[in-house]
Design a protein around this motif. Structure first.
Motif, PDB file in Angstrom:
ATOM      1  N   GLY A  37      36.740  85.425  -5.981  1.00 20.09           N
ATOM      2  CA  GLY A  37      35.365  86.038  -4.746  1.00 20.09           C
ATOM      3  C   GLY A  37      36.586  85.439  -3.575  1.00 20.09           C
ATOM      4  O   GLY A  37      37.578  85.121  -3.473  1.00 20.09           O
ATOM      5  N   ASP A  38      35.873  85.824  -2.264  1.00 16.44           N
ATOM      6  CA  ASP A  38      36.684  85.913  -0.605  1.00 16.44           C
ATOM      7  C   ASP A  38      35.281  84.252  -0.543  1.00 16.44           C
ATOM      8  O   ASP A  38      34.617  84.492  -0.343  1.00 16.44           O
ATOM      9  N   PHE A  39      36.246  83.541   0.468  1.00 18.36           N
ATOM     10  CA  PHE A  39      35.183  82.655   0.831  1.00 18.36           C
ATOM     11  C   PHE A  39      35.351  82.038   2.005  1.00 18.36           C
ATOM     12  O   PHE A  39      36.625  82.666   1.961  1.00 18.36           O
ATOM     13  N   VAL A  40      34.859  81.482   2.771  1.00 19.88           N
ATOM     14  CA  VAL A  40      35.313  80.811   3.857  1.00 19.88           C
ATOM     15  C   VAL A  40      34.495  79.253   4.208  1.00 19.88           C
ATOM     16  O   VAL A  40      33.163  79.201   3.494  1.00 19.88           O
ATOM     17  N   GLU A  41      35.466  78.684   4.650  1.00 16.35           N
ATOM     18  CA  GLU A  41      34.658  76.992   4.286  1.00 16.35           C
ATOM     19  C   GLU A  41      34.813  77.440   5.867  1.00 16.35           C
ATOM     20  O   GLU A  41      34.962  77.473   7.097  1.00 16.35           O
ATOM     21  N   ASN A  42      33.437  76.019   6.448  1.00 16.75           N
ATOM     22  CA  ASN A  42      33.140  75.410   7.894  1.00 16.75           C
ATOM     23  C   ASN A  42      32.083  75.189   7.356  1.00 16.75           C
ATOM     24  O   ASN A  42      32.891  74.364   6.596  1.00 16.75           O
ATOM     25  N   SER A  43      30.766  74.613   8.782  1.00 16.28           N
ATOM     26  CA  SER A  43      29.844  73.990   8.434  1.00 16.28           C
ATOM     27  C   SER A  43      28.312  74.036   8.535  1.00 16.28           C
ATOM     28  O   SER A  43      28.714  75.360   8.650  1.00 16.28           O
ATOM     29  N   ALA A  44      27.399  72.928   7.823  1.00 12.93           N
ATOM     30  CA  ALA A  44      25.824  74.543   8.134  1.00 12.93           C
ATOM     31  C   ALA A  44      25.030  72.563   8.627  1.00 12.93           C
ATOM     32  O   ALA A  44      25.148  71.995   8.512  1.00 12.93           O
ATOM     33  N   ALA A  45      24.013  73.861   9.215  1.00 12.61           N
ATOM     34  CA  ALA A  45      22.761  72.882   9.945  1.00 12.61           C
ATOM     35  C   ALA A  45      21.795  73.267   8.987  1.00 12.61           C
ATOM     36  O   ALA A  45      21.929  74.022   8.413  1.00 12.61           O
ATOM     37  N   ILE A  46      21.399  71.934   8.775  1.00 11.85           N
ATOM     38  CA  ILE A  46      19.873  72.412   7.516  1.00 11.85           C
ATOM     39  C   ILE A  46      18.991  71.310   7.782  1.00 11.85           C
ATOM     40  O   ILE A  46      19.172  70.084   8.902  1.00 11.85           O
ATOM     41  N   ALA A  47      17.999  72.481   8.015  1.00  8.62           N
ATOM     42  CA  ALA A  47      16.481  72.239   8.282  1.00  8.62           C
ATOM     43  C   ALA A  47      15.524  71.572   7.430  1.00  8.62           C
ATOM     44  O   ALA A  47      15.299  73.109   6.540  1.00  8.62           O
ATOM     45  N   VAL A  48      15.003  71.137   7.064  1.00 14.68           N
ATOM     46  CA  VAL A  48      13.848  71.206   5.553  1.00 14.68           C
ATOM     47  C   VAL A  48      12.376  70.514   6.132  1.00 14.68           C
ATOM     48  O   VAL A  48      13.069  69.175   6.308  1.00 14.68           O
ATOM     49  N   THR A  49      11.837  70.111   5.184  1.00 13.24           N
ATOM     50  CA  THR A  49      10.569  69.421   5.826  1.00 13.24           C
ATOM     51  C   THR A  49       9.971  69.640   3.719  1.00 13.24           C
ATOM     52  O   THR A  49       9.670  70.781   3.251  1.00 13.24           O
ATOM     53  N   VAL A  50       9.955  69.122   3.706  1.00 18.15           N
ATOM     54  CA  VAL A  50       9.079  68.700   1.859  1.00 18.15           C
ATOM     55  C   VAL A  50       8.032  67.986   2.410  1.00 18.15           C
ATOM     56  O   VAL A  50       8.149  66.460   2.321  1.00 18.15           O
ATOM     57  N   ARG A  51       7.074  68.352   1.166  1.00 21.34           N
ATOM     58  CA  ARG A  51       5.579  66.950   1.320  1.00 21.34           C
ATOM     59  C   ARG A  51       5.232  66.774  -0.488  1.00 21.34           C
ATOM     60  O   ARG A  51       5.709  68.402  -1.368  1.00 21.34           O
ATOM     61  N   THR A  52       5.459  66.171  -1.062  1.00 27.12           N
ATOM     62  CA  THR A  52       4.809  65.333  -1.924  1.00 27.12           C
ATOM     63  C   THR A  52       3.065  65.184  -1.635  1.00 27.12           C
ATOM     64  O   THR A  52       2.752  64.684  -1.110  1.00 27.12           O
ATOM     65  N   PRO A  53       2.739  65.490  -3.102  1.00 21.92           N
ATOM     66  CA  PRO A  53       1.139  65.606  -2.805  1.00 21.92           C
ATOM     67  C   PRO A  53       0.720  63.766  -3.262  1.00 21.92           C
ATOM     68  O   PRO A  53       1.323  62.816  -3.770  1.00 21.92           O
ATOM     69  N   ASP A  54      -0.348  63.729  -3.251  1.00 23.69           N
ATOM     70  CA  ASP A  54      -1.081  62.577  -3.462  1.00 23.69           C
ATOM     71  C   ASP A  54      -1.116  62.148  -5.052  1.00 23.69           C
ATOM     72  O   ASP A  54      -1.732  63.259  -5.611  1.00 23.69           O
ATOM     73  N   THR A  55      -1.269  60.790  -5.812  1.00 27.77           N
ATOM     74  CA  THR A  55      -0.583  61.132  -6.970  1.00 27.77           C
ATOM     75  C   THR A  55      -1.689  60.046  -7.907  1.00 27.77           C
ATOM     76  O   THR A  55      -2.145  59.100  -6.453  1.00 27.77           O
ATOM     77  N   LYS A  56      -2.605  60.382  -8.787  1.00 27.52           N
ATOM     78  CA  LYS A  56      -2.975  58.906  -9.136  1.00 27.52           C
ATOM     79  C   LYS A  56      -2.121  58.998 -11.178  1.00 27.52           C
ATOM     80  O   LYS A  56      -1.473  60.330 -11.493  1.00 27.52           O
TER      81      LYS A  56
END
Length: 119
Positions: free
Chosen positions: A63-82
Motif C-alpha cells: 500500500g501507499d499511504f498519506v498521513e494528514n488531518s481530517a475534519a469530521i461531521a456526524v449526526t446520530v440519533r437514538t430512539p426513545d426506548t422502553k
C-alpha cells in the motif's frame, strides 16, 4: 490522493448500536442497553500531506499511504426506548459533531492491494 485530499459522505444508510456504558459495550452477552441508533449523516474530509509512506510485505499486502488531518461531521440519533430494551424508559438522544471543532490531527488515507488483488 496526490494532494492528500479525500471525502467520505454518507446519509441515512446504517444503524449503529448504542450500549450506553463502557461495560455494556465490552460484554457481548449483556441483555440490556443495546439500542439501535440511526446514523443520519457522516462526512469526513481528509486534507493535506504530513508524511507519505509505503509498505509491501512481498507476498500478500502492499500500500501507499498519506498521513494528514481530517475534519469530521456526524449526526446520530437514538430512539426513545422502553423496557425490556432499557431498565427504565429513556428519551432519545442526538449527538452532533461540528467539523470546525472535530478535527483529527492524525489521519491516514491510501491505496492498498491485498489477497487476490495483490499481483
Amino acid at each position: 490522493m496526490d494532494r492528500g485530499d479525500a471525502v467520505l459522505h454518507i446519509e441515512n444508510v446504517c444503524r449503529v448500536f448504542d450500549a450506553f456504558t463502557v461495560p455494556n459495550s465490552l460484554n457481548p452477552v449483556h441483555p440490556l442497553g443495546l439500542v439501535s441508533a440511526f446514523l443520519k449523516s457522516l462526512r469526513i474530509e481528509w486534507k493535506g500531506i504530513t508524511k507519505r509512506s509505503s509498505f509491501n510485505n512481498g507476498t500478500s499486502f502492499a500500500g501507499d499511504f498519506v498521513e494528514n488531518s481530517a475534519a469530521i461531521a456526524v449526526t446520530v440519533r437514538t430512539p426513545d426506548t422502553k423496557p425490556p430494551f432499557t431498565p427504565t424508559s429513556q428519551n432519545g438522544f442526538q449527538f452532533v459533531a461540528d467539523p470546525a471543532s472535530t478535527v483529527s490531527h492524525f489521519a491516514q488515507i491510501g491505496h492498498e492491494r491485498n489477497g487476490a488483488l495483490f499481483s
